[in-house]
Design a protein around this motif. Structure first.
Motif, PDB file in Angstrom:
ATOM      1  N   ARG A  27       0.842  -1.199   0.000  1.00 45.25           N
ATOM      2  CA  ARG A  27       0.000   0.000   0.000  1.00 45.25           C
ATOM      3  C   ARG A  27       0.875   1.245   0.000  1.00 45.25           C
ATOM      4  N   ALA A  28       1.869   1.260   0.888  1.00 45.38           N
ATOM      5  CA  ALA A  28       2.770   2.412   0.975  1.00 45.38           C
ATOM      6  C   ALA A  28       3.536   2.601  -0.332  1.00 45.38           C
ATOM      7  N   LEU A  31       1.266   4.276  -2.898  1.00 47.29           N
ATOM      8  CA  LEU A  31       1.057   5.693  -2.591  1.00 47.29           C
ATOM      9  C   LEU A  31       2.332   6.504  -2.808  1.00 47.29           C
ATOM     10  N   MET A  32       3.497   5.946  -2.467  1.00 48.39           N
ATOM     11  CA  MET A  32       4.768   6.642  -2.740  1.00 48.39           C
ATOM     12  C   MET A  32       4.950   6.844  -4.239  1.00 48.39           C
ATOM     13  N   TYR A  35       2.671   9.659  -5.238  1.00 50.40           N
ATOM     14  CA  TYR A  35       3.149  10.953  -4.749  1.00 50.40           C
ATOM     15  C   TYR A  35       4.409  11.387  -5.503  1.00 50.40           C
ATOM     16  N   LEU A  53      -1.392   8.337   2.970  1.00 51.84           N
ATOM     17  CA  LEU A  53      -0.147   7.616   3.240  1.00 51.84           C
ATOM     18  C   LEU A  53       0.314   7.735   4.687  1.00 51.84           C
ATOM     19  N   GLY A  72       4.478   4.357   6.227  1.00 52.41           N
ATOM     20  CA  GLY A  72       3.808   5.646   6.129  1.00 52.41           C
ATOM     21  C   GLY A  72       2.920   5.967   7.308  1.00 52.41           C
TER      22      GLY A  72
END
Length: 110
Positions: A27-28, A31-32, A35, A53, A72
């Motif tokens: 998941r992180a 999202l990274m 971003y 995050l 995160g």
């Protein structure tokens, strides 16, 4: 019995291969990736991603991409924080960054 996630956050010995932790890292990473592909001026999108995050993000913060985390959700950032390019936040345990903190490029706080 505490979960592997609870053990990790409390600083105890834990299994990073635990399925919940693997999913959390995936998941992180998603999202990274999202971003880190944004650019200056995409404030609404950046704020949305950071809100999802991180454990918390204060007002008027600037995190220059790329930013890297393990999970995160263990990162808590207060108001008016600035993180320069390439910050690595190894958040197997909570990381709290106080208001008006400025972190230079390539820093790896733990």
């Amino acid at each position: 019995m505490p979960s592997e996630k609870q053990k990790m956050i409390s600083g105890e010995r834990y299994s990073p291969g635990d399925p919940e932790l693997v999913q959390d890292r995936m998941r992180a990473q998603r999202l990274m990736r999202d971003y880190n592909s944004t650019i200056y001026g995409e404030s609404d999108e950046r704020n949305r991603i950071l809100g999802e995050l991180l454990g918390s993000i204060g007002e008027s913060c600037a995190l220059r991409a790329p930013v890297f985390v393990d999970y995160g959700y263990n990162v808590y950032i207060e108001d008016e924080v600035f993180l320069n390019y390439g910050c690595v936040l190894l958040d197997i345990c909570p990381i709290r960054i106080g208001s008006k903190t400025q972190i230079g490029p390539g820093v790896h706080p733990r």
